[in-house]
Scaffold this motif. Structure first.
Motif, mmCIF file in Angstrom:
data_model
loop_
_atom_site.group_PDB
_atom_site.id
_atom_site.type_symbol
_atom_site.label_atom_id
_atom_site.label_comp_id
_atom_site.label_asym_id
_atom_site.label_seq_id
_atom_site.Cartn_x
_atom_site.Cartn_y
_atom_site.Cartn_z
ATOM 1 N N UNK A 1 60.232 38.814 0.795
ATOM 2 C CA UNK A 1 58.841 38.967 1.229
ATOM 3 C C UNK A 1 58.530 40.454 1.205
ATOM 4 N N UNK A 2 57.624 40.900 0.334
ATOM 5 C CA UNK A 2 57.285 42.321 0.287
ATOM 6 C C UNK A 2 56.690 42.798 1.614
ATOM 7 N N UNK A 3 57.146 43.925 2.089
ATOM 8 C CA UNK A 3 56.687 44.491 3.370
ATOM 9 C C UNK A 3 55.173 44.586 3.433
ATOM 10 N N UNK A 4 54.540 44.979 2.337
ATOM 11 C CA UNK A 4 53.085 45.166 2.340
ATOM 12 C C UNK A 4 52.312 43.845 2.423
ATOM 13 N N UNK A 5 52.986 42.715 2.250
ATOM 14 C CA UNK A 5 52.335 41.406 2.323
ATOM 15 C C UNK A 5 52.388 40.800 3.728
ATOM 16 N N UNK A 6 53.206 41.339 4.605
ATOM 17 C CA UNK A 6 53.462 40.701 5.892
ATOM 18 C C UNK A 6 52.211 40.622 6.768
ATOM 19 N N UNK A 7 51.444 41.683 6.877
ATOM 20 C CA UNK A 7 50.242 41.653 7.731
ATOM 21 C C UNK A 7 49.303 40.530 7.302
ATOM 22 N N UNK A 8 49.166 40.306 6.017
ATOM 23 C CA UNK A 8 48.294 39.252 5.511
ATOM 24 C C UNK A 8 48.746 37.851 5.868
ATOM 25 N N UNK A 9 50.031 37.664 6.135
ATOM 26 C CA UNK A 9 50.537 36.335 6.491
ATOM 27 C C UNK A 9 49.963 35.833 7.811
ATOM 28 N N UNK A 10 49.470 36.740 8.650
ATOM 29 C CA UNK A 10 48.900 36.366 9.939
ATOM 30 C C UNK A 10 47.398 36.091 9.845
ATOM 31 N N UNK A 11 46.813 36.258 8.661
ATOM 32 C CA UNK A 11 45.387 35.994 8.464
ATOM 33 C C UNK A 11 45.195 34.529 8.071
ATOM 34 N N UNK A 12 44.130 33.889 8.588
ATOM 35 C CA UNK A 12 43.892 32.481 8.241
ATOM 36 C C UNK A 12 43.721 32.293 6.734
ATOM 37 N N UNK B 1 60.562 41.662 6.924
ATOM 38 C CA UNK B 1 61.366 41.044 5.873
ATOM 39 C C UNK B 1 62.851 41.179 6.186
ATOM 40 N N UNK B 2 63.614 40.179 5.764
ATOM 41 C CA UNK B 2 65.065 40.268 5.896
ATOM 42 C C UNK B 2 65.626 41.222 4.858
ATOM 43 N N UNK B 3 66.790 41.808 5.107
ATOM 44 C CA UNK B 3 67.362 42.771 4.168
ATOM 45 C C UNK B 3 67.708 42.160 2.812
ATOM 46 N N UNK B 4 67.991 40.855 2.792
ATOM 47 C CA UNK B 4 68.347 40.173 1.544
ATOM 48 C C UNK B 4 67.373 39.059 1.216
ATOM 49 N N UNK B 5 66.166 39.154 1.742
ATOM 50 C CA UNK B 5 65.166 38.111 1.544
ATOM 51 C C UNK B 5 64.891 37.395 2.847
ATOM 52 N N UNK B 6 63.896 36.541 2.812
ATOM 53 C CA UNK B 6 63.541 35.799 4.010
ATOM 54 C C UNK B 6 62.662 36.602 4.935
ATOM 55 N N UNK B 7 62.462 36.054 6.110
ATOM 56 C CA UNK B 7 61.533 36.640 7.062
ATOM 57 C C UNK B 7 62.075 36.448 8.467
ATOM 58 N N UNK B 8 61.792 37.419 9.317
ATOM 59 C CA UNK B 8 62.138 37.340 10.735
ATOM 60 C C UNK B 8 60.832 37.448 11.505
ATOM 61 N N UNK B 9 60.495 36.400 12.279
ATOM 62 C CA UNK B 9 59.270 36.374 13.069
ATOM 63 C C UNK B 9 59.664 36.339 14.540
ATOM 64 N N UNK B 10 59.129 37.276 15.308
ATOM 65 C CA UNK B 10 59.433 37.373 16.730
ATOM 66 C C UNK B 10 58.165 37.234 17.555
ATOM 67 N N UNK B 11 58.203 36.329 18.520
ATOM 68 C CA UNK B 11 57.130 36.150 19.487
ATOM 69 C C UNK B 11 57.675 36.583 20.835
#
Length: 98
Positions: A33-44, A81-91
């Protein structure tokens, strides 16, 4: 958690951690997951590129709902983003007084 499984790679893993500090962390080993795409993942209605979505159902509301509910409870949510791919989401929610 469902997205963590759904957007994972075959043979990958999903980890769910619940902390006594009112935190919930979901991590998967999915595609990069590209770092610059992460903020957009929270948009509807926003999702990553179509190459990740060939067989994906849904409309892109999952993380925006997580953000809305978290903020309604004065909490914080973030993803990285994970170091080898994937995503880490923390609430992280504030502790309940009482």
């Amino acid at each position: 958690m469902r997205n963590g499984v759904h957007y994972n790679v075959r043979g990958g893993s999903v980890t769910v951690e619940v902390g006594v500090d009112c935190s919930l962390v979901v991590t998967n080993t999915g595609p990069e997951v590209p770092e610059e795409e992460i903020a957009g993942l929270f948009e509807p209605f926003r999702r990553l590129g179509s190459e990740r979505l060939a067989d994906a159902a849904g409309v892109g509301l999952g993380l925006s709902i997580v953000r809305s509910v978290t903020h309604a409870h004065q909490g914080e949510v973030r993803a990285e983003p994970g170091p080898d791919g994937g995503l880490r989401v923390e609430v992280r929610l504030p502790p309940i007084a009482g």
